[in-house]
Motif scaffolding. Structure first.
Motif, PDB file in Angstrom:
ATOM      1  N   ASN A   1      49.121  44.524  40.480  1.00 50.41           N
ATOM      2  CA  ASN A   1      49.611  43.205  40.847  1.00 50.41           C
ATOM      3  C   ASN A   1      51.014  43.239  41.452  1.00 50.41           C
ATOM      4  O   ASN A   1      51.414  42.313  42.135  1.00 50.41           O
ATOM      5  N   ASP A   2      51.751  44.316  41.143  1.00 49.61           N
ATOM      6  CA  ASP A   2      53.149  44.349  41.556  1.00 49.61           C
ATOM      7  C   ASP A   2      53.428  45.556  42.450  1.00 49.61           C
ATOM      8  O   ASP A   2      52.753  46.564  42.360  1.00 49.61           O
ATOM      9  N   PRO A   3      54.453  45.462  43.306  1.00 46.75           N
ATOM     10  CA  PRO A   3      54.863  46.611  44.079  1.00 46.75           C
ATOM     11  C   PRO A   3      55.312  47.731  43.128  1.00 46.75           C
ATOM     12  O   PRO A   3      55.785  47.408  42.033  1.00 46.75           O
ATOM     13  N   PRO A   4      55.227  48.993  43.460  1.00 42.21           N
ATOM     14  CA  PRO A   4      54.811  49.501  44.781  1.00 42.21           C
ATOM     15  C   PRO A   4      53.301  49.604  44.907  1.00 42.21           C
ATOM     16  O   PRO A   4      52.804  49.979  45.956  1.00 42.21           O
ATOM     17  N   LEU A   5      52.560  49.306  43.839  1.00 45.46           N
ATOM     18  CA  LEU A   5      51.111  49.460  43.893  1.00 45.46           C
ATOM     19  C   LEU A   5      50.438  48.105  44.011  1.00 45.46           C
ATOM     20  O   LEU A   5      49.460  47.824  43.361  1.00 45.46           O
ATOM     21  N   GLU A   6      51.004  47.257  44.825  1.00 49.03           N
ATOM     22  CA  GLU A   6      50.450  45.924  44.939  1.00 49.03           C
ATOM     23  C   GLU A   6      49.214  45.949  45.829  1.00 49.03           C
ATOM     24  O   GLU A   6      49.316  45.950  47.048  1.00 49.03           O
ATOM     25  N   LEU A   7      48.066  45.981  45.185  1.00 48.26           N
ATOM     26  CA  LEU A   7      46.823  46.057  45.947  1.00 48.26           C
ATOM     27  C   LEU A   7      46.000  44.789  45.833  1.00 48.26           C
ATOM     28  O   LEU A   7      44.990  44.649  46.512  1.00 48.26           O
TER      29      LEU A   7
ATOM     30  N   ILE B   1      29.558  41.997  39.581  1.00 49.06           N
ATOM     31  CA  ILE B   1      30.528  40.909  39.574  1.00 49.06           C
ATOM     32  C   ILE B   1      31.540  41.044  38.444  1.00 49.06           C
ATOM     33  O   ILE B   1      32.697  40.655  38.583  1.00 49.06           O
ATOM     34  N   SER B   2      31.149  41.665  37.308  1.00 51.27           N
ATOM     35  CA  SER B   2      31.963  41.572  36.099  1.00 51.27           C
ATOM     36  C   SER B   2      33.386  42.079  36.313  1.00 51.27           C
ATOM     37  O   SER B   2      34.339  41.485  35.797  1.00 51.27           O
ATOM     38  N   ALA B   3      33.549  43.177  37.051  1.00 49.94           N
ATOM     39  CA  ALA B   3      34.906  43.683  37.283  1.00 49.94           C
ATOM     40  C   ALA B   3      35.553  42.993  38.470  1.00 49.94           C
ATOM     41  O   ALA B   3      36.708  42.559  38.427  1.00 49.94           O
ATOM     42  N   THR B   4      34.779  42.854  39.541  1.00 47.01           N
ATOM     43  CA  THR B   4      35.384  42.445  40.800  1.00 47.01           C
ATOM     44  C   THR B   4      35.687  40.948  40.875  1.00 47.01           C
ATOM     45  O   THR B   4      36.422  40.519  41.757  1.00 47.01           O
ATOM     46  N   ILE B   5      35.160  40.156  39.933  1.00 37.66           N
ATOM     47  CA  ILE B   5      35.488  38.733  39.962  1.00 37.66           C
ATOM     48  C   ILE B   5      36.988  38.515  39.793  1.00 37.66           C
ATOM     49  O   ILE B   5      37.558  37.543  40.258  1.00 37.66           O
ATOM     50  N   PHE B   6      37.630  39.504  39.125  1.00 39.30           N
ATOM     51  CA  PHE B   6      39.084  39.407  38.944  1.00 39.30           C
ATOM     52  C   PHE B   6      39.840  39.887  40.181  1.00 39.30           C
ATOM     53  O   PHE B   6      41.044  39.727  40.277  1.00 39.30           O
ATOM     54  N   LEU B   7      39.150  40.527  41.103  1.00 33.57           N
ATOM     55  CA  LEU B   7      39.838  41.217  42.190  1.00 33.57           C
ATOM     56  C   LEU B   7      39.636  40.558  43.546  1.00 33.57           C
ATOM     57  O   LEU B   7      40.261  40.946  44.525  1.00 33.57           O
ATOM     58  N   VAL B   8      38.738  39.562  43.619  1.00 28.99           N
ATOM     59  CA  VAL B   8      38.524  38.905  44.914  1.00 28.99           C
ATOM     60  C   VAL B   8      39.713  38.002  45.233  1.00 28.99           C
ATOM     61  O   VAL B   8      40.495  37.631  44.358  1.00 28.99           O
ATOM     62  N   SER B   9      39.841  37.681  46.509  1.00 31.44           N
ATOM     63  CA  SER B   9      40.986  36.884  46.942  1.00 31.44           C
ATOM     64  C   SER B   9      40.557  36.030  48.115  1.00 31.44           C
ATOM     65  O   SER B   9      39.394  36.059  48.523  1.00 31.44           O
TER      66      SER B   9
END
Lengths: 370, 556
Positions: free
Chosen positions: B405-411, B487-495
């Motif tokens: 969520n945060d730099p430097p690894l903000e993906l 969906i279970s993991a990626t629902i948190f990762l979509v944008s």
């Protein structure tokens, strides 16, 4: 391309393993072998005797802990298998399941960068040699055991190896096919004149194919020689029992007279020529008498009396179990017709020639025959 | 042969460790840190809050109860199907039908059975309302969640048990019969005991699958039967409470980890029957009487019928205006998904298309290295590579969300985070397939190549690689399928930048636009089937013996 015929020398090679129960054990211990150029040498022994380990060290699949291996004058001990120019035939054939028969055989040639013309011709020739012309496009799953074995042989010889190595190549085949294929292997080896080391636990197979046999036991070579040497002049009880069948009879030295030893055994005195040196009167010894060396006579004709306990009729021959002076003896006689069969319970007498008897000291393998 | 230092191997090992550290170990560590550290000080307050909250404790027990029931029921139905397929002496056609019915739930997006449940038993359900005229029943709760999960996950048990039953030496059963035992007695005293490790394994796999399932309870569990994964999701998306979500994940992690360790280190070592992939080469034991066979067939047919009915209903719902209200034919829903939903389709295909080759490559490379090369820590590497695969997707998703969520690894917000999630979560199937295949390949094959003059590079390229290609394509296929359906993991990762079809389906369901949801589901099933067919065709090009069949890899 021609390859010079070379010998293989295994010079004091040892290989140790960590065993789960026994701790560190020697799979091979100070093994010495001298395979002459063009010779067919067989390593014979029971399972676990170190013959396969020795073969795999010659191939370069295992590295010895001690000792050197020479191909001709070249020390190949540190050379990996792919640099030794060997042909290896595995017990399970190890055919590449994803390649056709043609591509299996062509594999070594492709690795060597041969042109397609050469490959086409060499593979065709060698497949014809092993009797598999027309099988080029088959896959290993479609072949019988004997056919797979022939492909494995073709794949090994097509590269004209300096040394041809066989690891129990026939043990997955049925009895009749084994006899046929061992003859074919022998013929091909003779024709090509490739120096060959062959591993088997089957003494008959070893005797049928080999120029010389090295018998291995517990990691060491215990005796080396032609089939006749091993059969007639075994150096130890182990070799005697492993190569062919024997009667082992306990006895005691009475006297040594000239080249012959008189031994008290089977309730009488038996003379033998083949005996270790330095025997003194009273020494306990073992007599080795082959079942086919014992001749049967009518009761009373010979001093040794015996009784027939049982017999097995095997067609061309008969096997008798006899009771003689408290010992059980096996005797094999060629079938001379229905009248010659001796009934169970019959009393007979026995004789055998002096040179049919081999004398070993009780400790077996220590003494070399004279 | 001795181990010479190979620079290529060293580099590959180094790169893989770096990737595992970044995408497996670090996110998990970040999850723990978020749970236990507050402004630089250690605190268990977050965890304590969860552990003392009556609702959350209820959710924990609910999760275990559901998993237990799904494990038992799913294993029983899986065994029924496996036994019928292995011993029922079915004609080939029926076997194919059976296999297809089992495959369907495995390749579907997670909500399919849930949607069909609502169509059938919901407030305006075809069965409850239209057929039976019931007005006050509610579809939401334990029963329908259980029913839906069992239908979705029993194929895992089937795929675990069928090879086991096939591999039992029929002579052993024949021997028991010749000693005077009846067929039923042979089943009870020989067949079943030999299958027990497999049953335990299947139960644990189903238990884990249900424990991790997020989609089904989200739709069907309702307010009275909360479970942990949905609670964690609501904690984060509803209350924006990352620490609470992390703590809930941790509570979910413990039973999941226990099941994984049990399955890997206990059950899998108690197999009596070794599955070599080679056919036993003998006729299967005639273990069923005609009467028993009929009963088995009818039972399987009933289950298969329910599955077929659900999927037919889904297809039907996607081409009528509103199921239950207006059954006029329309392609409106498809128009919607190909206009409004086009971005989700495009994004999903791009992400799946990128994750597929990378995940396949990752699987084959890591599988090869840990099986064939000796390097320090290779057992550890294999174990670490399995972590994201073994953990419930909710945990992995929350861990990624916290970690990146945060730099430097903000993906967060990029496609990369979703792709990485898929690679490290589903690539392990390829690892396992590669390891299994390599263990079946006798070392004499490589020695034979070497003896013929080939160096280790040539041997790898010409012998080993062609033989493990099936594992590569299997790994590839699984990563693609899961990328399409998870969906279970990626629902948190979509944008806003990158979204997924499965997330779109969920949105549609919550907005009660069930038509487009059904159309999306049908689309996913069709795409997945096409890809499976393609991969099956490629796999057939390889004549490697004992090639792991595609279907057996979908289980995990």
């Amino acid at each position: 391309m021609t390859v010079e015929t070379i010998g293989v020398r295994v010079d004091g090679v040892s290989k140790r393993y960590a065993h789960r129960v026994k701790g560190e054990i020697y799979a091979a211990r100070d093994v010495r072998l001298d395979v002459r150029p063009g010779e067919f040498l067989t390593l014979l022994g029971p399972s676990g005797c170190g013959k396969t380990t020795t073969l795999r060290m010659i191939a370069g699949y295992e590295k010895p802990d001690a000792g050197r291996i020479f191909f001709g004058g070249q020390d190949v001990t540190d050379l990996p298998a792919n640099k030794r120019n060997i042909g290896f035939v595995f017990q399970n054939y190890a055919l590449f399941p994803h390649l056709s028969v043609f591509e299996n055989v062509a594999y070594g040639l492709r690795v060597r960068g041969q042109t397609d013309d050469v490959i086409q011709k060499s593979v065709g020739d060698v497949l014809a040699l092993v009797g598999l012309a027309g099988y080029e496009q088959q896959f290993s799953g479609q072949l019988s055991g004997g056919e797979q074995q022939r492909v494995a042989l073709a794949r090994a010889i097509v590269i004209r190896p300096r040394v041809l190595l066989f690891d129990e190549p026939l043990s997955n085949l049925d009895a009749k096919l084994r006899v046929q294929l061992r003859q074919e292997i022998r013929d091909v080896q003779r024709r090509l004149g490739i120096t060959t080391v062959y591993v088997t636990h089957d003494q008959e197979e070893a005797m049928a194919v080999s120029d010389r046999i090295a018998v291995m036991h517990q990691g060491s070579v215990v005796q080396e020689g032609t089939a006749e040497d091993l059969y007639y002049r075994p150096a130890s009880q182990f070799v005697a029992q492993f190569v062919g069948r024997v009667n082992l009879v306990a006895g005691r030295v009475v006297e040594t007279v000239g080249g012959r030893v008189n031994i008290a055994a089977l309730g009488t005195t038996i003379s033998a020529r083949s005996a270790p040196r330095g025997l003194a009167p009273g020494d306990p010894v073992q007599l080795i008498i082959r079942p086919e060396a014992i001749e049967v006579a009518r009761a009373g004709e010979e001093p040794l009396t015996a009784m027939v306990v049982s017999r097995s009729f095997l067609g061309e021959k008969l096997e008798y179990l006899l009771r003689c002076a408290g010992e059980t003896l096996q005797v094999v006689r060629y079938n001379a017709g229905p009248e010659a069969v001796i009934p169970d319970g019959a009393t007979i007498s026995l004789r055998f020639a002096e040179d049919a008897v081999t004398v070993l000291t009780e400790r077996g393998g220590d003494g070399r025959p004279t | 042969m001795g181990m010479r230092k190979d620079p290529a191997v060293t580099t590959a090992v180094f790169v893989l460790w770096a990737l595992l550290a970044l995408f497996v170990v670090y996110p998990l560590a970040a999850l723990f840190a978020r749970m236990l550290v507050d402004h630089g000080t250690f605190t268990t307050a977050g965890l304590a809050a969860v552990l003392t909250d009556r609702h959350q404790i209820r959710a924990f027990w609910n999760s275990l109860l559901l998993a237990l029931l799904v494990g038992i029921a799913g294993t029983m139905i899986g065994f029924l199907f496996a036994f019928t397929a292995a011993r029922g002496r079915l004609p080939r056609v029926l076997l194919t039908v059976l296999d297809a019915a089992v495959l369907l739930p495995l390749v579907s997006p997670p909500f399919t059975t849930a949607i069909a449940m609502i169509f059938s038993f919901g407030p305006r359900g075809l069965i409850t309302y239209d057929l039976l005229g019931l007005k006050s029943v509610t579809v939401y709760g334990l029963t329908s969640t259980l029913f839906s999960e069992v239908l979705t996950y029993f194929p895992i048990a089937y795929l675990t048990l069928r090879p086991l039953l096939t591999a039992i030496d029929s002579n052993v059963e024949g021997m028991a019969l010749s000693l005077g035992a009846s067929r039923w007695r042979v089943f009870r005293t020989v067949t079943l005991p030999l299958t027990i490790p497999g049953l335990a394994n299947a139960f644990l796999l189903l238990f884990a699958a249900s424990l991790a399932d997020f989609a089904t309870p989200l739709i069907l569990a309702g307010n009275d039967f909360q479970v942990l994964p949905t609670q964690a999701y609501l904690q984060i998306t509803g209350l924006f409470d990352l620490r609470g979500g992390a703590a809930l994940s941790f509570v979910l992690l413990l039973p999941a980890l226990a099941v994984f360790l049990l399955q890997r280190y206990w059950v899998s070592r108690r197999y009596y029957v070794t599955i070599t992939g080679k056919g036993a080469g003998q006729a299967p034991f005639d273990s069923t009487s005609p009467g028993a066979r009929a009963v088995l067939l009818v039972a399987c047919a009933l289950v298969a019928l329910v599955i077929v009915y659900f999927y037919a209903l889904l297809l039907y719902a996607s081409v009528v205006v509103a199921l239950g209200a207006n059954h006029a034919f329309t392609l409106q829903h498809y128009r919607v998904i190909f206009t409004d939903g086009l971005k989700a389709i495009r994004d999903t295909l791009i992400i799946a298309g990128l994750a597929m080759p990378l995940g396949g490559l990752y699987g084959i490379l890591l599988g090869y290295l840990v099986t064939k090369k000796a390097f320090p820590g290779r057992r550890t590497m294999e174990l670490v590579s399995m972590i994201n695969y073994a953990l419930p997707g909710t945990i992995v998703g929350i861990a990624y969300l916290i970690a990146f969520n945060d730099p430097p690894l903000e993906l967060t917000g990029t496609a990369l985070i979703i792709i990485a999630c898929y690679i490290f979560r589903y690539g392990p199937t390829g690892i396992r397939a590669t390891v299994a295949l390599l263990q079946q390949i006798d070392k004499s094959l490589e020695e034979a190549s070497q003896g013929l003059g080939a160096g280790s590079g040539t041997t790898f390229r010409r012998v080993t690689l062609p033989l493990i290609m099936p594992a590569f394509f299997a790994g590839l296929g699984v990563v693609f399928i899961r990328s399409m359906t998870a969906i279970s993991a990626t629902i948190f990762l979509v944008s806003i930048g990158w979204t997924l079809i499965t997330v779109k389906i969920l949105e549609n369901i919550t907005e009660l636009s069930l038509g487009p949801a059904a159309a999306f589901s049908v689309l996913v099933v069709v795409i997945v089937f096409v890809v499976i067919a393609l991969i099956g065709r490629v796999l057939r090009l390889f004549r490697a013996p004992g090639a792991v069949p595609m279907t057996s890899l979908l289980g995990g």
